[in-house]
Design a protein around this motif. Sequence first.
Motif, PDB file in Angstrom:
ATOM      1  N   ASP A 109      41.061  28.082  54.262  1.00 38.19           N
ATOM      2  CA  ASP A 109      41.838  26.985  53.662  1.00 38.19           C
ATOM      3  C   ASP A 109      41.962  27.183  52.157  1.00 38.19           C
ATOM      4  O   ASP A 109      43.036  27.019  51.565  1.00 38.19           O
ATOM      5  CB  ASP A 109      41.130  25.646  53.904  1.00 38.19           C
ATOM      6  N   GLU A 133      54.928  29.593  51.224  1.00 37.20           N
ATOM      7  CA  GLU A 133      54.381  28.279  51.528  1.00 37.20           C
ATOM      8  C   GLU A 133      55.096  27.629  52.722  1.00 37.20           C
ATOM      9  O   GLU A 133      54.444  27.096  53.611  1.00 37.20           O
ATOM     10  CB  GLU A 133      54.480  27.394  50.278  1.00 37.20           C
ATOM     11  N   THR A 141      43.538  29.501  59.286  1.00 40.10           N
ATOM     12  CA  THR A 141      44.948  29.323  58.940  1.00 40.10           C
ATOM     13  C   THR A 141      45.472  30.359  57.943  1.00 40.10           C
ATOM     14  O   THR A 141      46.634  30.317  57.558  1.00 40.10           O
ATOM     15  CB  THR A 141      45.149  27.938  58.299  1.00 40.10           C
ATOM     16  N   VAL A 192      44.335  29.894  51.474  1.00 38.22           N
ATOM     17  CA  VAL A 192      45.718  29.457  51.702  1.00 38.22           C
ATOM     18  C   VAL A 192      46.243  28.728  50.462  1.00 38.22           C
ATOM     19  O   VAL A 192      47.382  28.932  50.042  1.00 38.22           O
ATOM     20  CB  VAL A 192      45.795  28.538  52.943  1.00 38.22           C
ATOM     21  N   ARG A 236      49.599  34.271  61.223  1.00 37.46           N
ATOM     22  CA  ARG A 236      48.330  33.756  60.734  1.00 37.46           C
ATOM     23  C   ARG A 236      47.206  34.394  61.528  1.00 37.46           C
ATOM     24  O   ARG A 236      47.412  34.844  62.662  1.00 37.46           O
ATOM     25  CB  ARG A 236      48.260  32.231  60.962  1.00 37.46           C
ATOM     26  N   VAL A 256      52.764  27.851  55.825  1.00 36.07           N
ATOM     27  CA  VAL A 256      51.957  26.640  55.908  1.00 36.07           C
ATOM     28  C   VAL A 256      52.718  25.452  56.508  1.00 36.07           C
ATOM     29  O   VAL A 256      52.358  24.953  57.567  1.00 36.07           O
ATOM     30  CB  VAL A 256      51.404  26.249  54.516  1.00 36.07           C
TER      31      VAL A 256
END
Lengths: 505, 365
Positions: B64, B276, B209, B67, B194, B280
């Motif tokens: 995380d 992004e 992730t 990311v 991912r 994400v």
Amino acid sequence: MSSTTPAVEMKDIVIRFPGVLANDHVNLTLRQGEIHALLGENGAGKSTLMNALAGLYKPVSGTTKVNGELVDFNSPKDAIAKGIGMVHQHFKLVPTHTVTENILLGMDEPRFLMNLKKYDEKILELEEQYGLYVDPAAKIWQLPVGAQQRVEILKTLYRGAEILIMDEPTAVLAPQEIDDLMVTMRSMTDQGKSIIFISHKLHEVIAVADRVTVLRKGIVTAHGKSLEGLTKRNLAQLMVGRDVVFSVEKEEREAGDVVLEMKDVYAKNNKGLPALQGISLRVHSGEILGIAGVGGNGQSELAETITGLRECEGLIEINGEEISNQPPIEAIARGVSHIPEDRTTVGSAPSLSITDNMIMKNYNQEPIGNGWSINFARAGEHAQKLKEKYNILAPNVRTPAGKLSGGNLQKLILAREISSYPRLMVAMQPTRGLDVGAIEAIQSLLLEQRQSGTAILLISEELDELLSLSDRIAVISDGKIVGAVLAEDADINEIGLMMTGGTDD
Amino acid sequence: MSTRLKVEKRVDVPSWLPLVTSIGSVVLAFIIGGIIFKIVGGKPFEAAKYFYQAVFGSWAVFSDTMVKATPLILVGVACAIAFKMRLWNIGAEGQFYAGAFGASLVVLIPIVPLETTPKFIVIGLMMLFGMIAGAIWGFIPGYLKAKYKVNEIITTLMLNYIIINWNNFWIFDKWSDRGFQMTATFDRVAWLPRLADYAKQIKAFAGVTLHLGVLFGIVAAAIVWWIFRYSRWGYEIKLIGDNPEAARYAGIDISKNIILVMAFSGALAGLAGMSEISGVVHRLQESISPGYGFTGIIVAWLAKLNPFVIIPVSVLFAGLIVAGRELQPAGLSFLLQGIILFMLISSDVLLRYKIRILRTDEEAA
Ligand SMILES: Nc1ncnc2c1ncn2[C@@H]1O[C@H](COP(=O)(O)OP(=O)(O)O)[C@@H](O)[C@H]1O
Ligand SMILES: [Mg+2]
């Protein structure tokens, strides 16, 4: 304090920079009311020593007495409190403020309300007292360099300085202004001030100083010698540690083809006013054409139009190819090299290394430039070679150019500009502010270039230099060439007359 | 006998010193943060443990953090190249949004049939469109500065608002998903791979992730490092940054470089936007950035424009963002960010001055 107590007594001062011992057990004694010259080649450590006296640097060891009292300065403020004021070579003035505002800057008085008129009066009195005339209400940017320097001096006097340090004050002045400065210095010592005067120019030291201390590579070679009976040659020897030839030998040489041709060139200065008003001239291969003139008569603009840094009207050709109004890269590609007037603001990048500065003109050519990349290993070798060949004093080629002394920086620029084997070299004030050793080296380098067939346009305000180096001399005044003579039958008075003939004052 | 502190100007800076002061300031910031935490009635050691767990506690939470670090690295590198030339691009935020918009076009128009096109082509096109869009958003202020000397600080800042509202127009009006302030979720073909996608093969990846974008960041940092260190272009950038007059004198076309650098910087920030949305959020929506474009400015600055140092600095700031979600009061993380910044900036003084402790009898006079 008796009058025999020295104003300043520095003993065994040691100051070290990485890789350099800038001051090696230096002694200096300044008597009350004298003008004491501090002489030395560039990088000898003069500014360093004086910065220590002014509270800017901290010696590793050694003691300093002011009026017999042991002192230890932690900041310029401490030094000012003891009556020491320094006029730096690079002025520290705010251009948009008036003279009075600049002088008051950083003072405790006035506290809140400025009441500039009252202070204008006070400053006028001070000016009167020392013969340092400048309009207190004028803004700094409106003033010529000489007047700005007077403001710097007034600033130290206003703060009550009894001991004045002047770091190369004449380097930025025209001959007439130098004479004025010397009169002022005399008037200051007559009123009890003591002055340390740093200069490279031997004749100035002889003309104005009472005694002299000479530094060579951080070591004192003459300590407080009286100037009586000392000749220029003696001083030069103390400075550089060997005999110096004062007039360089120029060999006979036939001029070749025309390299630079200018026809009816007009250009404007930075303020948009006419600076060049129909310049026509030719420089041949293997010839030095000297341009004489009082500063600000179009010299800078002349150099800049040729090198592509300034727009113009008219024709400029290099070997028959037109380069007027082309970007600078076109002139560089045609073999035009340029020693700019201002080494620090134009000729070099201060926080980049010597290597980076050395490759400014050939970073995009084999063998340094290599497609998209630069071969920095080769660049480093190239810089190292030039550093040795031109005797540039610095710890190593990774040293930032901004750390070099004036002479060494000038040698760096010269090394770079010569190593490209130029066809035309535009040299603007190449020896300005340098010491005799460096001047001699740089003048010989220019003559070597001439010998190898480079055409040289030498723009200088030093008539002696023009006379000894040039083949022909043209005089520029108010943006026009007002006369041209062969150097061998030039008459210095006649040239001087032409130089001033075109101007009103 | 008493002692006294003495502050002196440094003549040279030892090469290890910047690293030591930087790490020292971060440590000190945490200590000060802890003390404040204690004063307001918290348990600093517990909190530190939570903090650690929230940022590095397991592969899942560390991922995380990474990311969050990914856009910071890209934007940080984007800012670094502009700042190197003393071009104050504070429009990375806008270029990030432009990149997100450009990448979305590939999916939302769509430019290629999503059912039949292989993933690597879709992703490649999104990267390309994202970078082009970001580059355009950098080009505009670059061109205005080069041609008309328009201050880039103003233009880049203003362009941020323009692109955010431009995006909103499309999100609200044209591509809105059932009236929500977002587009429909992208087809999976437009998702960056991912680690979690490989959970079937490697169990440990379940729920992790971390996506391919982090590689973009590392590669971009490596490329820009090479540009600064070895390329002709990097040399020109350094020269212009240090002294534009000297650069002009050396025959360098400054206008061209202003435009190029701004476009390049914009392209990298645009790539951050692409990474992004593709890695994400998987759609274009209103708020895709909690100010990455501005944090990136700080990151670049703290890393002293060194592309490789930008990576750990980004991880640190990402950690603070992540921890901010876990720690109570939530403000603590901002407090820490503030203290770190303050410490780092003030530690610069140590690089310029040294402090000596003197006994009074050592002094002369
Ligand atoms: N701030 C500095 N850092 C490192 N070296 C310096 C610094 N200032 C001067 N030097 C070096 O110290 C020597 C003496 O310099 P300086 O006092 O400026 O000489 P001068 O004023 O006599 O020309 C030179 O070798 C110069 O390169
Ligand atoms: Mg000096």
